[in-house]
Design an enzyme around this catalytic site. Structure first.
Site, PDB file in Angstrom:
ATOM      1  N   HIS A  66       0.857  -1.181   0.000  1.00 15.57           N
ATOM      2  CA  HIS A  66       0.000   0.000   0.000  1.00 15.57           C
ATOM      3  C   HIS A  66       0.897   1.234   0.000  1.00 15.57           C
ATOM      4  O   HIS A  66       2.039   1.191   0.479  1.00 15.57           O
ATOM      5  CB  HIS A  66      -0.883   0.029   1.243  1.00 15.57           C
ATOM      6  CG  HIS A  66      -1.980  -0.979   1.226  1.00 15.57           C
ATOM      7  ND1 HIS A  66      -3.082  -0.863   2.047  1.00 15.57           N
ATOM      8  CD2 HIS A  66      -2.162  -2.109   0.515  1.00 15.57           C
ATOM      9  CE1 HIS A  66      -3.890  -1.880   1.830  1.00 15.57           C
ATOM     10  NE2 HIS A  66      -3.349  -2.657   0.901  1.00 15.57           N
ATOM     11  N   GLU A  68       0.956   3.822   1.854  1.00 16.31           N
ATOM     12  CA  GLU A  68       1.431   4.210   3.183  1.00 16.31           C
ATOM     13  C   GLU A  68       2.613   3.362   3.630  1.00 16.31           C
ATOM     14  O   GLU A  68       3.591   3.875   4.178  1.00 16.31           O
ATOM     15  CB  GLU A  68       0.314   4.068   4.230  1.00 16.31           C
ATOM     16  CG  GLU A  68      -0.907   4.904   3.979  1.00 16.31           C
ATOM     17  CD  GLU A  68      -2.008   4.130   3.245  1.00 16.31           C
ATOM     18  OE1 GLU A  68      -1.721   3.495   2.212  1.00 16.31           O
ATOM     19  OE2 GLU A  68      -3.155   4.180   3.706  1.00 16.31           O
ATOM     20  N   CYS A  96      -6.189   1.842   5.907  1.00 18.85           N
ATOM     21  CA  CYS A  96      -6.841   0.587   6.288  1.00 18.85           C
ATOM     22  C   CYS A  96      -6.266   0.106   7.626  1.00 18.85           C
ATOM     23  O   CYS A  96      -5.312   0.706   8.148  1.00 18.85           O
ATOM     24  CB  CYS A  96      -6.602  -0.458   5.194  1.00 18.85           C
ATOM     25  SG  CYS A  96      -4.894  -1.069   5.143  1.00 18.85           S
ATOM     26  N   CYS A  99      -2.397  -0.463   7.478  1.00 18.39           N
ATOM     27  CA  CYS A  99      -1.638   0.789   7.408  1.00 18.39           C
ATOM     28  C   CYS A  99      -1.755   1.579   8.705  1.00 18.39           C
ATOM     29  O   CYS A  99      -0.773   2.168   9.165  1.00 18.39           O
ATOM     30  CB  CYS A  99      -2.093   1.608   6.210  1.00 18.39           C
ATOM     31  SG  CYS A  99      -1.679   0.799   4.643  1.00 18.39           S
TER      32      CYS A  99
END
Length: 167
Positions: A66, A68, A96, A99
């Site tokens: 992801h 992040e 999410c 993260c």
């Protein structure tokens, strides 16, 4: 530099400037047929961007890639420390649970995001991991920065996918 009196304001020029960089990263993700999420980490000590990334799950075939997570890894390498205690994370979509957990582990004091995530948001929407008093670290969360632009990028991406009959 930062206008500390309006720090929590989603219209703060400092936040807008850095979210626009995160939006540029999200646009790069879309060009790579990745979900268009971008992230930027700013070091307040250095007064500069020390990491910028976008989703790379398809490209790397890595479910943890992801925006992040990639940005946190870059920032830790830049600072030569896993503690990102004097940094701000900007991300186009609400983090999410994975993260948000990484944000807590990295000791990020501030997270600024654009669009809320009704399916997986872990800062405000579904969970409040970044502010859970049971955890050893909490951070300030500022939401809604460039919200319409962030949401439109995601909505457009998924509309194109549906039109093509793809996941």
């Amino acid at each position: 530099m930062m206008d500390w009196l309006s720090f929590g304001d989603p219209q703060n020029p400092f936040h807008l400037e850095h979210m626009r960089v995160a939006l540029e990263e999200a646009a790069l993700a879309e060009l790579e047929d990745e979900v268009p999420v971008g992230a930027v980490i700013v070091s307040l000590e250095r007064q500069e961007i020390i990491a910028q990334a976008h989703n790379q799950r398809e490209q790397l075939q890595d479910p943890t890639a992801h925006a992040e997570i990639v940005a946190i890894t870059q920032a830790a390498a830049s600072l030569k420390s896993w503690r990102l205690e004097k940094c701000i994370l900007y991300v186009t979509l609400e983090p999410c649970p994975m993260c948000a957990g990484a944000i807590v582990q990295a000791r990020l004091p501030v997270v600024v995001y654009g669009a809320s995530d009704p399916k997986a948001g872990a800062c405000h929407t579904l969970y409040q991991i970044t502010n859970d008093p049971r955890l050893n670290h909490r951070c300030q969360v500022i939401s809604g920065v460039e919200q319409e632009r962030c949401a439109a990028l995601l909505t457009g991406f998924f509309a194109k996918k549906r039109a093509l009959g793809k996941k």
